[in-house]
Design an enzyme around this catalytic site. Sequence first.
Site, mmCIF file in Angstrom:
data_model
loop_
_atom_site.group_PDB
_atom_site.id
_atom_site.type_symbol
_atom_site.label_atom_id
_atom_site.label_comp_id
_atom_site.label_asym_id
_atom_site.label_seq_id
_atom_site.Cartn_x
_atom_site.Cartn_y
_atom_site.Cartn_z
ATOM 1 N N HIS A 1 14.325 -6.711 -3.620
ATOM 2 C CA HIS A 1 14.382 -5.248 -3.632
ATOM 3 C C HIS A 1 14.397 -4.723 -5.073
ATOM 4 C CE1 HIS A 1 16.666 -5.878 0.329
ATOM 5 N NE2 HIS A 1 15.642 -5.138 0.690
ATOM 6 N N ASP B 1 6.747 -8.319 3.615
ATOM 7 C CA ASP B 1 6.419 -7.690 4.896
ATOM 8 C C ASP B 1 4.968 -7.226 4.809
ATOM 9 O OD1 ASP B 1 9.240 -7.515 6.215
ATOM 10 O OD2 ASP B 1 9.500 -6.862 4.153
#
Length: 288
Positions: free
Chosen positions: A43, A158
Site C-alpha cells: 500500500h 489485484d
Amino acid sequence: MVIHTTKNSLIKALSTKRIAALQANKSLSVGFVPTMGALHHGHLTLVQKALEENDLVVVSIFVNPTQFNNSIDLEKYPRNPEKDMAELEKIHGEIIVFLPEVSDLYGTIASSEEYDFNGLDQVMEGQHREGHFNGVGTILNKFFRIIKPEKAYFGEKDYQQLQIVRRLVEIEKLPIQIIGCPILRENNGLAMSSRNERLSAAQFNEAAIIHKTLTEVREKFPTHSIAQLHEFVAERFLLIPGIELEYFEIVNEATLTSINEKIPSVHYRAFIAAFVGEVRLIDNISLN
Ligand code: AMP
C-alpha cells in the site's frame, strides 16, 4: 495529516484547497489511493508514487461491505486504523486520510450498482466472488465523485480489479488516469496482503508456493502447452495438504479471457487463487 470521517467535510476541504490554488494561479493535482486499511509496504509504495506525482494525496481507509460475498471474510478482515495512521504519518505529514462510516457513503442499506464491465468481471475473481466487482465499482465511483482526483493508484496484485477500474472510468466518463503499480512481495516471494496477518508462521512459509508456482509457470511458458501448465499447477498444489487451489488461469492480459493456445503477439498473465487454511490469497504474474 488531516483525517476526514465524512464525505461532506472532505468535499469542503478539497474544494477550499482547489479554490485557493486557483486564486493563487497555481495548479493543484490530486492523487488518490483507495485502500481497505491494515496497511503494508505494498500500500505504502502506492502512496509514495502518488506523493511523487501529485500536489495533494488522499488515502481512503474503508472496508467496503458490498465487495464481500462472504460475511466471515468481511468480519475477519484485519482492521487497525491507528497503526495505519501512524504509518502514513511516517511517510508524509500532509496526507489527507478519508475514514468514513458505511452509512455516510451508502445510507441505511449498503447495495451495489450493476455495471457492464465487458466480460472482465465474468472470470476468476468475478466467477468465484459473486457481486464482488459491482461492489468495487460502486464504492470507487462514489470515491471518484467525492475526491475528483487527476490520478488514482492501484496495485497489480489485484490485476483484474485494475482492468475493471480502467473500464469503470470509461463507463462513467471520468477524467481520471488509472495508474497500475507493481506487486510488492515478502522475502519468501509471497505477495504482500492485509490478509497475510491472518496466517500462522507455518502457513506464511507454506504460502510461498503460490508465487513459486507462478514463477515456474513463467519459466515453462515458452516450451509447454497451456494444458501441460494446468496439469503442472494442479499436481503441485495436490502435494501441499494445508493449501487448496481455487483456480489457476492463463489469460489474455487485456481482455482477461482464458486461452487454450498461445498467439505470439498477445501478452499473457497467469493467476492463482488459493486457500491457505481459511485465508484466501491471490497472486498473478506476467508471462511474456
Ligand atoms: P486493499 O487494501 O487490499 O484493497 O488494497 C488497496 C490497494 O493496494 C489495491 O490497489 C491493491 O491492489 C494494492 N495492493 C495490495 N497489496 C499490494 C501489493 N502487495 N503490492 C502492490 N499493491 C498492492
